[in-house]
Motif scaffolding. Sequence first.
Motif, short mmCIF file in Angstrom:
data_model
loop_
_atom_site.label_atom_id
_atom_site.label_comp_id
_atom_site.label_asym_id
_atom_site.label_seq_id
_atom_site.Cartn_x
_atom_site.Cartn_y
_atom_site.Cartn_z
N ASP A 1 -29.20 55.66 8.81
CA ASP A 1 -29.72 57.01 9.06
C ASP A 1 -29.59 57.81 7.77
O ASP A 1 -28.49 57.91 7.22
N PRO A 2 -30.69 58.38 7.27
CA PRO A 2 -30.62 59.13 6.02
C PRO A 2 -29.62 60.30 6.08
O PRO A 2 -29.14 60.75 5.05
N GLU A 3 -29.28 60.73 7.27
CA GLU A 3 -28.32 61.84 7.43
C GLU A 3 -26.87 61.37 7.37
O GLU A 3 -25.96 62.19 7.33
N ILE A 4 -26.66 60.08 7.41
CA ILE A 4 -25.29 59.53 7.37
C ILE A 4 -25.13 58.75 6.07
O ILE A 4 -25.76 57.71 5.88
N LEU A 5 -24.32 59.28 5.17
CA LEU A 5 -24.03 58.65 3.89
C LEU A 5 -25.30 58.23 3.14
O LEU A 5 -25.36 57.17 2.53
N GLY A 6 -26.30 59.07 3.22
CA GLY A 6 -27.54 58.84 2.48
C GLY A 6 -28.31 57.60 2.91
O GLY A 6 -29.09 57.06 2.14
N GLY A 7 -28.09 57.15 4.12
CA GLY A 7 -28.83 56.00 4.63
C GLY A 7 -28.17 54.65 4.41
O GLY A 7 -28.78 53.62 4.69
N GLN A 8 -26.95 54.66 3.91
CA GLN A 8 -26.24 53.38 3.77
C GLN A 8 -25.99 52.80 5.16
O GLN A 8 -25.67 53.54 6.09
N PRO A 9 -26.11 51.49 5.33
CA PRO A 9 -25.79 50.89 6.63
C PRO A 9 -24.32 51.10 6.96
O PRO A 9 -23.44 50.83 6.13
N VAL A 10 -24.07 51.62 8.16
CA VAL A 10 -22.70 51.87 8.62
C VAL A 10 -22.51 51.24 9.99
O VAL A 10 -23.47 50.94 10.69
#
Length: 80
Positions: free
Chosen positions: A11-20
Amino acid sequence: MKNVKDYITIDPEILGGQPVFYGTRVTIESLFDHLENGVTLDEFLGDFPSVSKENAIAVIEIAAKIMSSKDIQKLYETAA
């Protein structure tokens, strides 16, 4: 196995879109960085209590399936 989206969020809103890991701000990369540096899965889980053991194992299994896929070249080309 559940859907990949049940374990991994991009999600671009979570850590710039890094997979989490789903429901967390813990990057998938951090799991593999820890494992590569000799940290056990249990130690990783101790460092990141918001990640369940089930989710961590599922992500490792997903990575294993991707890396052993007959279509690995196509996956590589898509990612490159």
